[in-house]
Design an enzyme around this catalytic site. Structure first.
Site, PDB file in Angstrom:
ATOM      1  N   ASP A   9       0.866  -1.183   0.000  1.00  0.00           N
ATOM      2  CA  ASP A   9       0.000   0.000   0.000  1.00  0.00           C
ATOM      3  C   ASP A   9       0.897   1.224   0.000  1.00  0.00           C
ATOM      4  O   ASP A   9       1.901   1.257   0.700  1.00  0.00           O
ATOM      5  CB  ASP A   9      -0.897  -0.016   1.247  1.00  0.00           C
ATOM      6  CG  ASP A   9      -2.132   0.847   1.041  1.00  0.00           C
ATOM      7  OD1 ASP A   9      -1.978   2.007   0.604  1.00  0.00           O
ATOM      8  OD2 ASP A   9      -3.241   0.355   1.310  1.00  0.00           O
ATOM      9  N   ASP A  10       0.529   2.222  -0.801  1.00  0.00           N
ATOM     10  CA  ASP A  10       1.375   3.419  -0.835  1.00  0.00           C
ATOM     11  C   ASP A  10       0.937   4.475   0.189  1.00  0.00           C
ATOM     12  O   ASP A  10       1.544   5.533   0.294  1.00  0.00           O
ATOM     13  CB  ASP A  10       1.438   4.021  -2.254  1.00  0.00           C
ATOM     14  CG  ASP A  10       0.063   4.403  -2.783  1.00  0.00           C
ATOM     15  OD1 ASP A  10      -0.932   4.109  -2.089  1.00  0.00           O
ATOM     16  OD2 ASP A  10      -0.009   4.969  -3.885  1.00  0.00           O
ATOM     17  N   ASP A 331      21.836 -66.029  -5.271  1.00  0.00           N
ATOM     18  CA  ASP A 331      22.836 -65.370  -6.118  1.00  0.00           C
ATOM     19  C   ASP A 331      22.916 -66.131  -7.437  1.00  0.00           C
ATOM     20  O   ASP A 331      23.063 -67.356  -7.452  1.00  0.00           O
ATOM     21  CB  ASP A 331      24.202 -65.373  -5.407  1.00  0.00           C
ATOM     22  CG  ASP A 331      25.225 -64.546  -6.150  1.00  0.00           C
ATOM     23  OD1 ASP A 331      25.572 -63.459  -5.666  1.00  0.00           O
ATOM     24  OD2 ASP A 331      25.663 -64.992  -7.243  1.00  0.00           O
ATOM     25  N   ASP A 348      20.352 -57.531 -18.035  1.00  0.00           N
ATOM     26  CA  ASP A 348      19.282 -56.781 -17.357  1.00  0.00           C
ATOM     27  C   ASP A 348      17.939 -57.480 -17.525  1.00  0.00           C
ATOM     28  O   ASP A 348      17.147 -57.577 -16.591  1.00  0.00           O
ATOM     29  CB  ASP A 348      19.167 -55.363 -17.944  1.00  0.00           C
ATOM     30  CG  ASP A 348      20.220 -54.434 -17.366  1.00  0.00           C
ATOM     31  OD1 ASP A 348      20.992 -54.887 -16.493  1.00  0.00           O
ATOM     32  OD2 ASP A 348      20.253 -53.255 -17.779  1.00  0.00           O
ATOM     33  N   GLU A 374      23.367 -59.187  -8.845  1.00  0.00           N
ATOM     34  CA  GLU A 374      22.565 -60.364  -9.182  1.00  0.00           C
ATOM     35  C   GLU A 374      22.291 -61.161  -7.907  1.00  0.00           C
ATOM     36  O   GLU A 374      22.260 -62.381  -7.919  1.00  0.00           O
ATOM     37  CB  GLU A 374      23.259 -61.222 -10.256  1.00  0.00           C
ATOM     38  CG  GLU A 374      24.757 -61.037 -10.375  1.00  0.00           C
ATOM     39  CD  GLU A 374      25.521 -61.740  -9.268  1.00  0.00           C
ATOM     40  OE1 GLU A 374      25.901 -61.038  -8.289  1.00  0.00           O
ATOM     41  OE2 GLU A 374      25.741 -62.966  -9.388  1.00  0.00           O
TER      42      GLU A 374
HETATM   43  P1  GH3 Z   1      29.102 -66.571  -9.209  1.00  0.00           P
HETATM   44  O1  GH3 Z   1      28.418 -67.800  -9.695  1.00  0.00           O
HETATM   45  O2  GH3 Z   1      30.317 -66.859  -8.440  1.00  0.00           O
HETATM   46  O3  GH3 Z   1      28.155 -65.709  -8.442  1.00  0.00           O
HETATM   47  O4  GH3 Z   1      29.566 -65.788 -10.502  1.00  0.00           O
HETATM   48  P2  GH3 Z   1      29.015 -64.441 -11.068  1.00  0.00           P
HETATM   49  O5  GH3 Z   1      29.572 -64.228 -12.411  1.00  0.00           O
HETATM   50  O6  GH3 Z   1      27.533 -64.456 -10.980  1.00  0.00           O
HETATM   51  O7  GH3 Z   1      29.526 -63.432 -10.005  1.00  0.00           O
HETATM   52  P3  GH3 Z   1      30.439 -62.147 -10.138  1.00  0.00           P
HETATM   53  O8  GH3 Z   1      30.328 -61.474  -8.816  1.00  0.00           O
HETATM   54  O9  GH3 Z   1      31.794 -62.500 -10.631  1.00  0.00           O
HETATM   55  O10 GH3 Z   1      29.748 -61.268 -11.231  1.00  0.00           O
HETATM   56  C1  GH3 Z   1      28.483 -60.709 -11.076  1.00  0.00           C
HETATM   57  C2  GH3 Z   1      28.153 -60.018 -12.357  1.00  0.00           C
HETATM   58  O11 GH3 Z   1      26.870 -59.429 -12.295  1.00  0.00           O
HETATM   59  C3  GH3 Z   1      29.120 -58.915 -12.671  1.00  0.00           C
HETATM   60  C4  GH3 Z   1      28.264 -57.749 -12.965  1.00  0.00           C
HETATM   61  O12 GH3 Z   1      28.656 -57.094 -14.147  1.00  0.00           O
HETATM   62  C5  GH3 Z   1      26.893 -58.306 -13.135  1.00  0.00           C
HETATM   63  N1  GH3 Z   1      25.876 -57.392 -12.741  1.00  0.00           N
HETATM   64  C6  GH3 Z   1      25.680 -56.799 -11.548  1.00  0.00           C
HETATM   65  N2  GH3 Z   1      24.632 -55.985 -11.581  1.00  0.00           N
HETATM   66  C7  GH3 Z   1      24.126 -56.037 -12.840  1.00  0.00           C
HETATM   67  C8  GH3 Z   1      23.049 -55.396 -13.505  1.00  0.00           C
HETATM   68  O13 GH3 Z   1      22.307 -54.598 -12.929  1.00  0.00           O
HETATM   69  N3  GH3 Z   1      22.834 -55.692 -14.806  1.00  0.00           N
HETATM   70  C9  GH3 Z   1      23.637 -56.572 -15.472  1.00  0.00           C
HETATM   71  N4  GH3 Z   1      23.374 -56.829 -16.734  1.00  0.00           N
HETATM   72  N5  GH3 Z   1      24.669 -57.172 -14.881  1.00  0.00           N
HETATM   73  C10 GH3 Z   1      24.903 -56.921 -13.580  1.00  0.00           C
HETATM   74 MG    MG Z   2      26.691 -64.478  -8.998  1.00  0.00          MG
END
Ligand code: GH3
Ligand code: MG
Length: 462
Positions: A9-10, A331, A348, A374
């Site tokens: 307000d002025d 795993d 993936d 994984e």
């Molecule tokens: P192990 O039987 O002893 O578990 O062997 P591995 O090859 O499964 O285990 P390692 O830990 O040597 O490798 C895991 C792989 O998973 C390596 C990595 O690039 C891959 N990885 C991890 N996260 C992802 C992901 O989000 N996408 C993809 N495509 N690969 C993934």
């Molecule tokens: Mg593995």
């Protein structure tokens, strides 16, 4: 939300008057006597409400309002314009400039405080959402506020006093805002219309066609779960400011007083719909943010961070109920090779399909988590050692019994190793249970992979 009110307000006496009046209710009052000061204070201090006198010699109140509404930094701050006489032309100009309401001089305390309370309350709600939405943005979501115009997708329901009024208002809203507008005059029909499809906004007339009290309907709508986020506009029939104040306190977002001008209805509705679109967007962002904070984007499974929190809660519950609590770590075997041979994208895709298979093979009470890479984890409440072993075998077969089909037709084989640990009667803590499951998993790997090992068997062996 600052709880501050900026008075523009002025004339010094006007400023002092409003400052004193608002001060009695303990509002924090800022004053600006020229345009630059006003814009600067609004930007820097982010007041909860701006009050602008339109009858000023040196400041164009409409222009200030327009500037505030065009600047994303101040667009959300509600602007109330103060007019000397109830001049319909001023109202129209002000509403067009984006003003949220009008007060007529001399300002009645009832009108002033009802409006301030209402705007503050709405501001706090939006601010709360903004804060949470910002948290969501920090997690990688992008939201930019741009004032959004209502579209035909928006729908307005009019609870009208009679058919003719309903039709006139409906037409005005449809023509000026191009929103879908419908009307009903009887409480039953109004409730049925809302139950069938919740509208974005509801206009409630004080006196409904069947004589029912519009204020009661308004209060019901504002409280009900399904309609509590609807924009609510109340039409005051008895020309009494006390009724308008009551409507605001009961949850109306805005009100309209006689003489009813369809243009004013449309402009007020436009600003309420904008507010509604904005708060809906914030709410979705918050939900997305929560989802993002708890889920792994690739697989849609819960992430490790969420699991850490949730596992603790699940285990506490198991202890309270003296129920066994099983935990599995899975795993994938030689997953690195899958990436090496078929590419990362194929890897993936395998992970995503595995997650789907996992989810199809657990109960609603179980928790499926991607711990990272994984590696996955399943928590199974109320599961004994025998049951857990059986479940793990079933899951191992379900997850990896069939090849994974890629989009290009490639079939990929992948096996999984599993380690299980069970907390009998929920005794123990999550970390040691996870460690036990991990050790069991390690044994599965060492023994040749593609198998299930249990923590208790390894204890017996040791
Ligand atoms: P192990 O039987 O002893 O578990 O062997 P591995 O090859 O499964 O285990 P390692 O830990 O040597 O490798 C895991 C792989 O998973 C390596 C990595 O690039 C891959 N990885 C991890 N996260 C992802 C992901 O989000 N996408 C993809 N495509 N690969 C993934
Ligand atoms: Mg593995």
């Amino acid at each position: 939300m600052s709880g501050r009110i900026l008075v523009i307000d002025d004339v010094a006496t006007n400023r002092d008057l409003l400052r004193a009046k608002l001060g009695t209710a303990y509002y924090d009052v800022l004053v600006a006597e020229n345009e630059d000061e006003a814009l600067e204070l609004a930007r820097r201090q982010q007041p909860s409400i701006v009050l602008i006198d339109v009858m000023m010699q040196t400041i164009d109140g409409f222009a200030v309002c327009k500037t505030l509404k065009a600047d994303p930094a101040t667009a959300q701050i509600p602007v109330v314009m103060v007019t000397a006489i109830d001049d319909p032309e001023d109202r129209t100009r002000g509403l067009d400039a984006g003003a949220d309401d009008f007060l007529v001089k001399p300002i009645s305390d009832l009108a002033l405080f009802a409006r301030v309370r209402n705007l503050m309350r709405m501001g706090f709600a939006i601010e709360e959402l903004q804060l949470r939405s910002e948290a969501a943005q920090e997690l990688g979501l992008t939201t930019n506020f741009a004032p959004t115009e209502p579209t035909p997708a928006q729908s307005v329901l009019i609870a009208a006093p009679d058919e003719a009024t309903g039709a006139r208002w409906g037409e005005a809203l449809h023509e000026r805002l191009s929103v879908g507008a419908s009307w009903e005059t009887e409480s039953r029909a109004i409730e049925a219309a809302i139950a069938q499809d919740v509208p974005d906004a509801i206009v409630v007339h004080q006196q409904l066609g069947d004589g029912r009290d519009g204020l009661k309907l308004l209060a019901d709508i504002a409280r009900a779960m399904a309609t509590r986020h609807c924009a609510l506009l109340f039409v005051v029939d008895d020309d009494d400011m006390r009724t308008a104040a009551k409507a605001l306190d009961l949850g109306a977002w805005d009100y309209l007083m006689a003489p009813y001008d369809p243009f004013e209805l449309a402009v007020r509705m436009r600003s309420q719909l904008r507010r509604k679109i904005y708060s809906d967007k914030l709410r979705t962002d918050v939900q997305d943010g929560l989802r993002m904070a708890t889920r792994d984007p690739l697989t849609g499974l819960y992430n490790r961070r969420y699991a850490q929190h949730q596992l603790r809660i699940m285990m506490e519950r198991a202890r309270e109920e003296a129920a066994d609590f099983a935990l599995m770590i899975l795993d994938l075997d030689f997953f690195k090779q899958i990436n090496d041979v078929h590419g990362h994208d194929a890897g993936d895709e395998v992970l995503a399909q595995i997650a789907r298979r996992l989810q199809e093979n657990v109960r609603g009470v179980d928790l499926a988590v991607r711990l990272g890479g994984e590696e996955f984890c399943l928590a199974l409440p109320g599961t004994s050692q025998d049951d857990a072993r059986e479940a793990a075998e079933r899951i191992r077969r379900a997850v990896c019994g069939e090849m994974f089909l890629m989009r290009d037709g490639t079939q990929i084989e992948c096996t999984v190793s599993i380690g299980i640990a069970v907390a009998p009667a929920g005794e123990g803590d999550v970390d040691s249970l996870l460690r036990s499951a991990d050790r069991a998993l390690y044994r599965s790997k060492a023994d040749g992979r593609d198998r299930v090992s249990t923590a208790w068997d390894s204890c017996e062996k040791a």
